[in-house]
Design a protein around this motif. Structure first.
Motif, PDB file in Angstrom:
ATOM      1  N   ASP A  42      60.023 100.667  26.509  1.00  0.00           N
ATOM      2  CA  ASP A  42      60.734  99.674  27.750  1.00  0.00           C
ATOM      3  C   ASP A  42      61.806 100.089  27.824  1.00  0.00           C
ATOM      4  N   ASN A  43      62.231 100.336  28.057  1.00  0.00           N
ATOM      5  CA  ASN A  43      63.591 100.962  28.368  1.00  0.00           C
ATOM      6  C   ASN A  43      64.206 102.244  28.844  1.00  0.00           C
ATOM      7  N   TRP A  61      68.621  97.153  24.066  1.00  0.00           N
ATOM      8  CA  TRP A  61      67.067  97.815  24.260  1.00  0.00           C
ATOM      9  C   TRP A  61      67.057  97.627  26.062  1.00  0.00           C
ATOM     10  N   GLY A  62      68.553  97.766  26.989  1.00  0.00           N
ATOM     11  CA  GLY A  62      68.171  98.327  28.045  1.00  0.00           C
ATOM     12  C   GLY A  62      68.291  97.032  29.347  1.00  0.00           C
ATOM     13  N   THR A  63      69.261  95.424  28.091  1.00  0.00           N
ATOM     14  CA  THR A  63      69.084  94.837  29.205  1.00  0.00           C
ATOM     15  C   THR A  63      70.815  94.375  29.477  1.00  0.00           C
ATOM     16  N   LEU A  91      58.807 110.957  25.744  1.00  0.00           N
ATOM     17  CA  LEU A  91      58.126 110.148  24.838  1.00  0.00           C
ATOM     18  C   LEU A  91      56.732 110.436  24.220  1.00  0.00           C
ATOM     19  N   ASN A  92      57.765 111.803  23.419  1.00  0.00           N
ATOM     20  CA  ASN A  92      56.881 112.283  22.342  1.00  0.00           C
ATOM     21  C   ASN A  92      57.470 111.995  20.826  1.00  0.00           C
ATOM     22  N   LYS A 873      57.126  94.429  34.786  1.00  0.00           N
ATOM     23  CA  LYS A 873      57.221  93.627  35.730  1.00  0.00           C
ATOM     24  C   LYS A 873      56.551  93.461  36.804  1.00  0.00           C
ATOM     25  N   ASN A 874      57.223  92.429  37.644  1.00  0.00           N
ATOM     26  CA  ASN A 874      56.057  91.885  38.876  1.00  0.00           C
ATOM     27  C   ASN A 874      55.953  93.326  40.198  1.00  0.00           C
TER      28      ASN A 874
END
Length: 919
Positions: A42-43, A61-63, A91-92, A873-874
């Motif tokens: 999710d990052n 965490w990318g925040t 993403l392997n 995400k919205n």
């Protein structure tokens, strides 16, 4: 690094590498689990499209560090290695686990070099082997996020080794190694915060190892100086100077680190660390008891657990609690070792001292001593402290093996420990294969942690096994009845099972557990930000009922009143306001959200949708473009901005619209809508073959694609391939028997090309069954009657049609022709039509002209918003889109062609009238 390992022999290196490979080979078959999901999957900072500077502005965490929900864990160099993994293998998971294994090998080799400073070669190898196979390290090595420990440890040990070279001949200071040490400390800290604690180890090393002081000698010197009986020795002044440089550098790093987190500590709930919010003496007694718990995990790593939060370790609330004996025993043992190491000179005491430093100092950030942490026990934070433990064990083993009586048994015990630890590590790695296996293994150790029950539920939920997931979520609420997150999980699962009543009840329970607002006290300081999502989830649930939209809006506003910076509440409210047909208020909500986060592509996209509702396509396109600047692969922005360009009628925008649709189909190769709209663009550009190819591709992906089938048939009819259109129309009408325009087009082709009057009649009659007031269908049926030479019926039909459309000149003209024909032949006489059927044909051509004016159907996709698992995400639906939308826009050339056909048709009608009158 190679230079520092120069005296590690090849045999030793091969042995270490072989042992690590034997213990961790199966970690390569594990996936992304637990914290890996947030840090890797999710990052967005891992993606090449994200600017590199974001790595230094966001947490692990990318925040963004500026946001209150940030954990304030600042590890940009570790994230950089994740990004390199992503660059080579996306993403392997294999590549991520392999790199972790390599880093663990490096740590073991550098640790071997450190051990040789205080132990003999054989004992150093023993310590390094024990460190390599210790099961406590599986979380740091097999869990991908544990890379922060591995990287930090490499630079941690390298900084210490560099500092050991700072003492020159005659006790002079060598500044280069000190400068390198300071640099490596900074790098270690940028990998993980505990890296800074190596400075304390360097200070202890300088005073008690390099200078050879003991605590009594230091005290004697201090007493002599205070009594004025002596001056500070020059060697001590040099030592003080080195320590001042180290401490000043450390202070500078601390100041920078505090600036990075903007002087804000992360917000944790009482579930993350119950003791941190407990009153005295439970707080102090529990924190002290956690120290022997961690020591026991190093000594006996038989029962390992990935999550020790919540009720895993009950609070020690009384001095009479029997667990206090463990605390007392631990401090007595630790104190005795400290006294031995500080009081007595000799190699043994120095070894014990450095081992204690490696155990104690790196553990301080996780000890709750200076600030509360977000966990009770975390096995990965024992990675560096276990180095000191391994040195102590190796040192004790050396003492035993030197005694002839115990030599054999010491070797047997060592072999047994190394073998059992290696087996345990190998077995433990399989627990990290998936989230389900990981959390199920944790539940075998501890059933009192509601978070573990929740996490097993999440794993099952991800597999769409909602029934089983619900059982685990309900168990979590029973283990911890006041766990807000557990009740939210139950509500969400009921919603997935379409049990809205039960879902609402669960959300209401979660809402009732939220802390009440206390005037003058900041709400966010007393609750985890993600718990406020209960208002969002509840509102999203009840707004499905059109009569409860205002109630849903009230929930969004309540969440915003609690946290004015709650971005998600503004996003969800904006979507609701659009649904309530309040675009201006929706615009306000999205603009407020953009004030909080201008880098969110979804927000710009949603604002573009608002401008479409406000009939401002220019501003909508600008916002779509901003979304694409931030995220060039934003699928909905690509698709809907291309449609907006296409619908604008501006030929200059078509090339860009085409490029965006091509990009979209590259991202979504299975979405037939992308190919269909590429076909519509090609039709606009008069590229008939290209349009045909795109339409066929859309139909291959979705055989019942209504608009693609009709427009392909229409394309054939417009390009003189009417007979090729018939099978396409047959397919269309088999899926959609009531497709009016399809019936009209089919009837037209049957009349004009196949001369199948009966088939055409059935089409037009079917239209009138569906819509008795359909002017086109009714008029074309009149033409059929004329073709059948039933002039009375044709006249009656045309009169009825004219009543439906009194201003249509061609209907009145055809009625006049029929009446003239009737008048000339007599009421009961049927006239013979010209051999070429000119009147009927021309009447039909005029009638079908409206259809031939390229009235097309277009579809756009709809996106639906979902507030799911807090890390999703919205997006809001494209309200303007609708299936089978008629768009009668035509180019100038098309209009001219149509006018020419109309003029020709009128001339032919005049000829028919002359023939009729002549007769």
């Amino acid at each position: 690094l190679l230079e520092k390992m120069a005296d590690v022999s090849l045999k030793e290196a091969v042995l270490i590498v072989g042992v690590v490979a034997a213990c961790y080979w199966n970690s390569l078959f594990c996936g992304f689990v637990f914290d890996d999901v947030s840090a890797i999957l999710d990052n967005k900072d891992l993606h090449p499209s994200t600017p590199l500077k974001n790595l230094f502005q966001n947490d692990f965490w990318g925040t963004p560090m500026s946001e209150e929900r940030s954990h304030k864990s600042y590890r940009p160099l570790t994230v950089l290695t994740f990004r390199l993994n992503y660059l080579f293998s996306e993403l392997n998971a294999v590549s991520y686990h392999f790199l972790n294994l390599v880093f663990h090998v490096i740590v073991c080799l550098v640790f071997l070099k450190v051990c040789k400073l205080f132990l003999d070669n054989r004992s150093s190898v023993v310590a390094s082997l024990l460190f390599a196979v210790h099961p406590i390290h599986t979380e740091a090595v097999t869990g991908v996020v544990g890379r922060a420990e591995l990287l930090s440890s490499i630079f941690f040990l390298a900084a210490f080794l560099s500092y050991t070279k700072s003492k020159g001949p005659d006790n002079t200071i060598v500044w280069t190694p000190i400068a390198v040490t300071v640099f490596l400390v900074a790098v270690a800290t940028l990998c993980k915060e505990q890296g800074i604690t190596v400075v304390g180890i360097c200070c202890v090393y300088e005073v008690f190892i390099a200078q050879g002081y003991t605590l009594p000698s230091l005290l004697d010197t201090a007493v002599q100086i205070l009594r004025g009986k002596g001056s500070i020795p020059f060697s001590m002044l040099q030592t003080l100077l080195k320590l001042i440089v180290l401490m000043f550098s450390t202070l500078l790093l601390v100041v920078v680190r505090v600036q990075v987190i903007q002087s804000q500590l992360p917000v944790f709930t009482r579930f993350d660390n119950p003791a941190a919010v407990s009153p005295s003496p439970a707080r102090q007694l529990t924190f002290n008891y956690l120290l022997p718990v961690n020591a026991w995990l190093l000594l006996n790593p038989s029962e390992l657990c990935c999550d020790w939060t919540m009720g895993t370790i009950p609070l020690v609330e009384s001095l009479l609690d029997v667990r206090n004996i463990a605390t007392l025993t631990f401090f007595c043992f630790l104190g005795s070792l400290m006294v031995f190491s500080l009081r007595y000179p000799g190699d043994s005491s120095k070894t014990v001292l450095m081992a204690l430093c490696l155990i104690v100092l790196p553990f301080i950030p996780a000890s709750n001593l200076f600030f509360p942490v977000g966990f009770v026990v975390a096995e990965r934070v024992l990675y560096v402290p276990s180095m000191g433990f391994c040195i102590l064990v190796a040192h004790g083993w050396k003492k035993l093996s030197n005694k002839s009586v115990l030599r054999k048994i010491s070797w047997v015990c060592l072999a047994a420990v190394l073998f059992t630890h290696a087996l345990k590590t190998l077995h433990r790695n399989w627990d990290w294969e998936s989230e389900y296996t990981l959390f199920m293994s944790a539940l075998k150790v501890n059933k009192n942690n509601a978070k573990l029950w929740n996490n097993v539920g999440h794993a099952l939920e991800n597999e769409k096994n909602f029934e089983r997931a619900l059982q685990f979520f309900i168990q979590a609420t029973q283990v911890q009845p006041d766990d807000i997150g557990a009740h939210m999980n139950v509500g969400r699962t009921y919603k997935n099972l379409n049990k809205t009543k039960e879902a609402e009840e669960s959300y209401m329970i979660a809402k009732s557990l939220m802390p009440q607002i206390i005037p003058g006290k900041k709400y966010a300081a007393r609750v985890a930000p993600n718990h406020l999502n209960v208002y969002i989830n509840l509102a999203n649930l009840i707004r499905a009922n059109e009569s409860r939209l205002e109630e849903a809006d009230q929930l969004y506003r309540q969440a915003i009143s609690m946290r004015p910076d709650f971005k998600q509440a503004y996003i969800s409210r904006g979507e609701l306001l659009l649904k309530m047909n309040k675009p201006l208020k929706a615009k306000e909500a999205y603009l407020r959200a953009l004030e909080l986060d201008r880098t969110n592509a979804d927000l710009w996209y949603n604002l573009a949708i608002v401008y479409i509702e406000l009939k401002d396509p220019t501003e909508a396109l600008k916002n779509f473009n901003r979304a694409l600047e931030l995220n060039p692969t934003h699928k909905l922005a690509l698709f809907n901005s291309a449609l907006l360009m296409q619908e604008s009628g501006d030929a200059r925008l078509r090339p860009e619209a085409k490029q965006r649709l091509l990009h979209y189909v590259k991202e979504e190769p299975q979405d037939s809508n992308g190919y269909f709209n590429l076909g519509m663009l090609a039709m606009d550009d008069k590229k008939d073959l290209e349009a045909e190819a795109w339409m066929k591709k859309a139909i291959r992906l979705q055989p019942n694609f209504r608009s693609a089938l009709f427009n392909l048939a229409l394309l054939y009819s417009q390009t003189g391939k009417e007979l090729m259109a018939l099978p396409v129309l047959e397919d269309l009408l088999s899926y959609y028997p009531d497709h009016t325009k399809g019936l009209i087009l089919k009837g037209d082709i049957l009349m004009n090309q196949k001369k199948d009057i009966v088939g055409a009649k059935k089409c037009f009659e079917k239209i009138l069954e569906l819509d008795p007031n359909n002017v086109q269908g009714k008029h074309n049926l009149c033409v059929v009657y004329f073709e059948e030479r039933d002039l009375i019926k044709a006249e009656k039909c045309l009169v009825e049609t004219l009543a439906l459309a009194p201003h249509e000149e061609y209907i009145q003209r055809h009625l006049n022709i029929v009446r003239s024909k009737i008048a000339s032949l007599g009421a009961m006489e049927q006239s013979s039509l010209p051999s070429d059927g000119t009147a009927a044909t021309e009447a039909k051509k005029n009638s079908f002209q409206n259809l031939k004016e390229a009235k097309r159907e277009k579809t756009t996709t709809q996106s639906t918003a979902d507030n799911k698992k807090q890390h999703s995400k919205n997006k809001i639906p494209t309200e303007k889109s609708s299936v089978d939308k008629e768009t009668p826009k035509k180019s100038t050339k098309e209009i001219k062609d149509i006018e020419k056909k109309r003029v020709a048709a009128l001339k032919r009608l005049e000829e028919i009238e002359r023939i009729l009158n002549g007769e």
